[in-house]
Design a protein around this motif. Structure first.
Motif, PDB file in Angstrom:
ATOM      1  N   LEU A  91      14.232 -11.860  54.791  1.00  0.00           N
ATOM      2  CA  LEU A  91      12.816 -11.164  54.973  1.00  0.00           C
ATOM      3  C   LEU A  91      12.657 -11.199  56.596  1.00  0.00           C
ATOM      4  O   LEU A  91      12.250 -10.287  57.180  1.00  0.00           O
ATOM      5  CB  LEU A  91      11.790 -11.432  53.956  1.00  0.00           C
ATOM      6  CG  LEU A  91      10.524 -10.836  54.603  1.00  0.00           C
ATOM      7  CD1 LEU A  91      10.470  -9.344  54.248  1.00  0.00           C
ATOM      8  CD2 LEU A  91       9.291 -11.347  54.021  1.00  0.00           C
ATOM      9  N   ILE A  92      12.592 -12.606  57.107  1.00  0.00           N
ATOM     10  CA  ILE A  92      11.916 -12.580  58.332  1.00  0.00           C
ATOM     11  C   ILE A  92      12.944 -12.083  59.303  1.00  0.00           C
ATOM     12  O   ILE A  92      12.774 -11.369  60.286  1.00  0.00           O
ATOM     13  CB  ILE A  92      12.009 -14.276  58.757  1.00  0.00           C
ATOM     14  CG1 ILE A  92      10.692 -14.974  57.903  1.00  0.00           C
ATOM     15  CG2 ILE A  92      11.817 -14.506  60.281  1.00  0.00           C
ATOM     16  CD1 ILE A  92      10.771 -16.529  57.916  1.00  0.00           C
ATOM     17  N   ILE A  93      14.296 -12.351  59.034  1.00  0.00           N
ATOM     18  CA  ILE A  93      15.464 -11.922  59.918  1.00  0.00           C
ATOM     19  C   ILE A  93      15.465 -10.273  59.846  1.00  0.00           C
ATOM     20  O   ILE A  93      15.532  -9.624  60.831  1.00  0.00           O
ATOM     21  CB  ILE A  93      16.849 -12.207  59.518  1.00  0.00           C
ATOM     22  CG1 ILE A  93      16.937 -13.806  60.016  1.00  0.00           C
ATOM     23  CG2 ILE A  93      17.873 -11.427  60.339  1.00  0.00           C
ATOM     24  CD1 ILE A  93      17.987 -14.625  59.431  1.00  0.00           C
ATOM     25  N   ALA A  94      15.007  -9.586  59.067  1.00  0.00           N
ATOM     26  CA  ALA A  94      14.989  -8.217  58.463  1.00  0.00           C
ATOM     27  C   ALA A  94      14.030  -7.462  59.481  1.00  0.00           C
ATOM     28  O   ALA A  94      14.054  -6.280  59.982  1.00  0.00           O
ATOM     29  CB  ALA A  94      14.846  -7.780  57.035  1.00  0.00           C
ATOM     30  N   GLY A  95      12.923  -8.254  59.942  1.00  0.00           N
ATOM     31  CA  GLY A  95      12.079  -7.690  60.859  1.00  0.00           C
ATOM     32  C   GLY A  95      10.847  -7.128  60.442  1.00  0.00           C
ATOM     33  O   GLY A  95      10.432  -6.683  59.195  1.00  0.00           O
ATOM     34  N   TYR A  96      10.020  -6.370  61.388  1.00  0.00           N
ATOM     35  CA  TYR A  96       8.640  -5.951  61.163  1.00  0.00           C
ATOM     36  C   TYR A  96       8.569  -4.858  59.767  1.00  0.00           C
ATOM     37  O   TYR A  96       7.602  -4.825  58.909  1.00  0.00           O
ATOM     38  CB  TYR A  96       8.101  -5.444  62.415  1.00  0.00           C
ATOM     39  CG  TYR A  96       6.726  -5.125  62.271  1.00  0.00           C
ATOM     40  CD1 TYR A  96       5.573  -6.006  62.228  1.00  0.00           C
ATOM     41  CD2 TYR A  96       6.024  -3.862  62.078  1.00  0.00           C
ATOM     42  CE1 TYR A  96       4.362  -5.853  62.082  1.00  0.00           C
ATOM     43  CE2 TYR A  96       4.818  -3.384  62.048  1.00  0.00           C
ATOM     44  CZ  TYR A  96       4.006  -4.532  61.804  1.00  0.00           C
ATOM     45  OH  TYR A  96       2.648  -4.403  61.912  1.00  0.00           O
ATOM     46  N   VAL A 154       6.954 -20.585  62.179  1.00  0.00           N
ATOM     47  CA  VAL A 154       8.058 -19.855  61.885  1.00  0.00           C
ATOM     48  C   VAL A 154       8.050 -18.940  62.842  1.00  0.00           C
ATOM     49  O   VAL A 154       7.071 -17.904  62.878  1.00  0.00           O
ATOM     50  CB  VAL A 154       7.931 -19.541  60.541  1.00  0.00           C
ATOM     51  CG1 VAL A 154       9.317 -18.843  60.083  1.00  0.00           C
ATOM     52  CG2 VAL A 154       7.565 -20.676  59.219  1.00  0.00           C
ATOM     53  N   ILE A 155       9.252 -18.867  63.611  1.00  0.00           N
ATOM     54  CA  ILE A 155       9.385 -17.693  64.436  1.00  0.00           C
ATOM     55  C   ILE A 155      10.051 -16.407  63.743  1.00  0.00           C
ATOM     56  O   ILE A 155      11.044 -16.562  62.836  1.00  0.00           O
ATOM     57  CB  ILE A 155      10.406 -18.060  65.640  1.00  0.00           C
ATOM     58  CG1 ILE A 155       9.844 -19.431  66.325  1.00  0.00           C
ATOM     59  CG2 ILE A 155      11.041 -17.060  66.711  1.00  0.00           C
ATOM     60  CD1 ILE A 155       8.771 -19.045  67.108  1.00  0.00           C
ATOM     61  N   GLY A 156       9.589 -15.414  64.092  1.00  0.00           N
ATOM     62  CA  GLY A 156       9.753 -14.050  63.535  1.00  0.00           C
ATOM     63  C   GLY A 156      10.601 -13.188  64.233  1.00  0.00           C
ATOM     64  O   GLY A 156      10.924 -12.097  63.805  1.00  0.00           O
ATOM     65  N   ARG A 157      10.753 -13.323  65.655  1.00  0.00           N
ATOM     66  CA  ARG A 157      11.396 -12.452  66.438  1.00  0.00           C
ATOM     67  C   ARG A 157      12.204 -13.161  67.475  1.00  0.00           C
ATOM     68  O   ARG A 157      11.718 -14.126  68.051  1.00  0.00           O
ATOM     69  CB  ARG A 157      10.344 -11.559  66.788  1.00  0.00           C
ATOM     70  CG  ARG A 157      10.772 -10.409  67.625  1.00  0.00           C
ATOM     71  CD  ARG A 157       9.664  -9.829  68.145  1.00  0.00           C
ATOM     72  NE  ARG A 157       9.698  -8.854  69.456  1.00  0.00           N
ATOM     73  CZ  ARG A 157       8.823  -8.238  70.149  1.00  0.00           C
ATOM     74  NH1 ARG A 157       7.542  -8.562  69.901  1.00  0.00           N
ATOM     75  NH2 ARG A 157       9.150  -7.814  71.364  1.00  0.00           N
ATOM     76  N   THR A 158      13.482 -12.796  67.795  1.00  0.00           N
ATOM     77  CA  THR A 158      14.321 -13.508  68.593  1.00  0.00           C
ATOM     78  C   THR A 158      13.537 -12.840  70.119  1.00  0.00           C
ATOM     79  O   THR A 158      13.343 -11.997  70.402  1.00  0.00           O
ATOM     80  CB  THR A 158      15.775 -12.866  68.471  1.00  0.00           C
ATOM     81  OG1 THR A 158      16.113 -13.354  67.263  1.00  0.00           O
ATOM     82  CG2 THR A 158      16.672 -13.462  69.644  1.00  0.00           C
ATOM     83  N   GLY A 159      13.877 -13.895  71.294  1.00  0.00           N
ATOM     84  CA  GLY A 159      13.271 -13.844  72.554  1.00  0.00           C
ATOM     85  C   GLY A 159      13.684 -14.923  73.370  1.00  0.00           C
ATOM     86  O   GLY A 159      14.116 -16.003  72.968  1.00  0.00           O
ATOM     87  N   GLY A 164      13.586 -16.816  62.257  1.00  0.00           N
ATOM     88  CA  GLY A 164      13.807 -18.083  61.263  1.00  0.00           C
ATOM     89  C   GLY A 164      13.764 -19.421  61.855  1.00  0.00           C
ATOM     90  O   GLY A 164      13.853 -20.275  61.148  1.00  0.00           O
ATOM     91  N   ASP A 165      13.638 -19.495  63.398  1.00  0.00           N
ATOM     92  CA  ASP A 165      13.545 -20.960  64.030  1.00  0.00           C
ATOM     93  C   ASP A 165      12.242 -21.406  63.537  1.00  0.00           C
ATOM     94  O   ASP A 165      11.085 -20.876  63.298  1.00  0.00           O
ATOM     95  CB  ASP A 165      13.796 -20.737  65.557  1.00  0.00           C
ATOM     96  CG  ASP A 165      15.098 -20.551  65.772  1.00  0.00           C
ATOM     97  OD1 ASP A 165      16.158 -20.489  65.231  1.00  0.00           O
ATOM     98  OD2 ASP A 165      15.091 -20.382  66.977  1.00  0.00           O
TER      99      ASP A 165
END
Ligand code: MG
Length: 301
Positions: free
Chosen positions: A46-51, A153-158, A258-259
């Protein structure tokens, strides 16, 4: 939303749940067959799938109410929200000044407040369930200590994320205990080994999404051993705030959905007490962060 990872007596497979009152909605079953089915297999999915997926799941959980598939909270087996992270957990050391003072006194060193955050990691194999035993390999360590921490819990790559935008990259928050083998931490100089024994990161019981959690810098943190309060702090006393940690960590280093980040522990650890204390076999360790919940783990030899 409060998300959890659970299994049942009829299936060992770990599924995605959402807490609604005294029930855990089976989100994996609820979303089955729909456009977000793949995004609802596990919390990491779910987290990886995004907003868009986060919104779709939240709307579905809130709109189905009592008719949603699910279980009583007491009837499931609770797992860490992310039982096997894709990389090491990034951890802050010395992020509360009173903990810096007690650490310096225990090591007979001068207390120095860091100007850049101290960052080390714990292996993914440390992750343990919120109510699971912590099985200590007594051939490896005799000095096991506790550290209550707020987990991010990180939700977005950056990358190169400015502190002012850092909350855009947070999915939610959890409770973790940065259980530490002090003898190994001191002996090996680098923190990794003493922080990374199997099962040394109980986590959960839920991830509270950022929209529901509110200000992460106003939360009480407590840790008890056999019912005796050992740590009682507030995240207001962090030296590097959640947003500052994300800015420092992401400088030239990609953080991904996910990090996990452990934000450091307040004072009251066993090493800093007079005389020093360690966890013994049979001890019950309780780790709590306001607004998220409580971990209860028994130390087993
Ligand atoms: Mg720690």
């Amino acid at each position: 939303m409060k998300y959890a990872s659970f299994s049942t007596s009829s299936s060992d497979a770990i599924r995605l749940g959402a807490v609604r009152g005294d029930r855990l909605v089976d989100v994996t079953a609820l979303m089955h067959g729909g456009p977000f089915a793949q995004a609802s297999g596990t919390l990491l999915d779910l987290i990886i799938a995004g907003y868009e997926a986060w919104t779709a799941v939240a709307v579905e959980v809130e709109s189905t109410g009592a008719s949603a598939p699910g279980h009583a909270l007491a009837d499931v087996t609770w797992h860490a929200p992310i039982p096997r992270p894709r990389k090491n957990i990034a951890c802050l050391g010395l992020n509360y000044s009173a903990h810096i003072s007690e650490t310096a006194a225990a090591l007979r060193k001068d207390a120095k407040v860091p100007t850049m955050p101290v960052i080390f990691t714990k292996a993914p194999t440390t992750v343990n369930g919120p109510f699971s035993d912590i099985v200590v390999d007594r051939g490896a360590t005799s000095e096991v200590d506790w550290e209550v921490e707020l987990g991010v819990v990180i939700g977005r790559t950056g990358k190169n994320i400015h502190a002012a935008r850092a909350y855009d990259y947070v999915f939610g928050y959890t409770v973790l205990n940065d259980v530490t083998a002090r003898d190994l931490q001191k002996g090996h100089v680098q923190f990794y080994k003493g922080k990374s024994l199997d099962g040394f990161c109980p986590m959960g019981p839920v991830v509270v999404t950022a929209d529901e959690f509110g200000d992460p810098q106003q939360k009480r943190l407590t840790c008890r051993v056999n019912g005796v309060v050992k740590q009682d702090g507030t995240t207001a006393n962090m030296i590097f705030s959640v947003t500052s940690i994300i800015e420092w960590l992401s400088k030239g280093l990609t953080i991904e959905a996910g990090d996990l980040i452990a934000t450091g522990t307040p004072d009251g650890v066993g090493m800093g007490r007079t005389p020093p204390e360690c966890l013994q076999n049979g001890d019950v360790l309780e780790t709590e962060v306001e607004g998220i919940g409580l971990l209860r783990n028994t130390i087993v030899g």
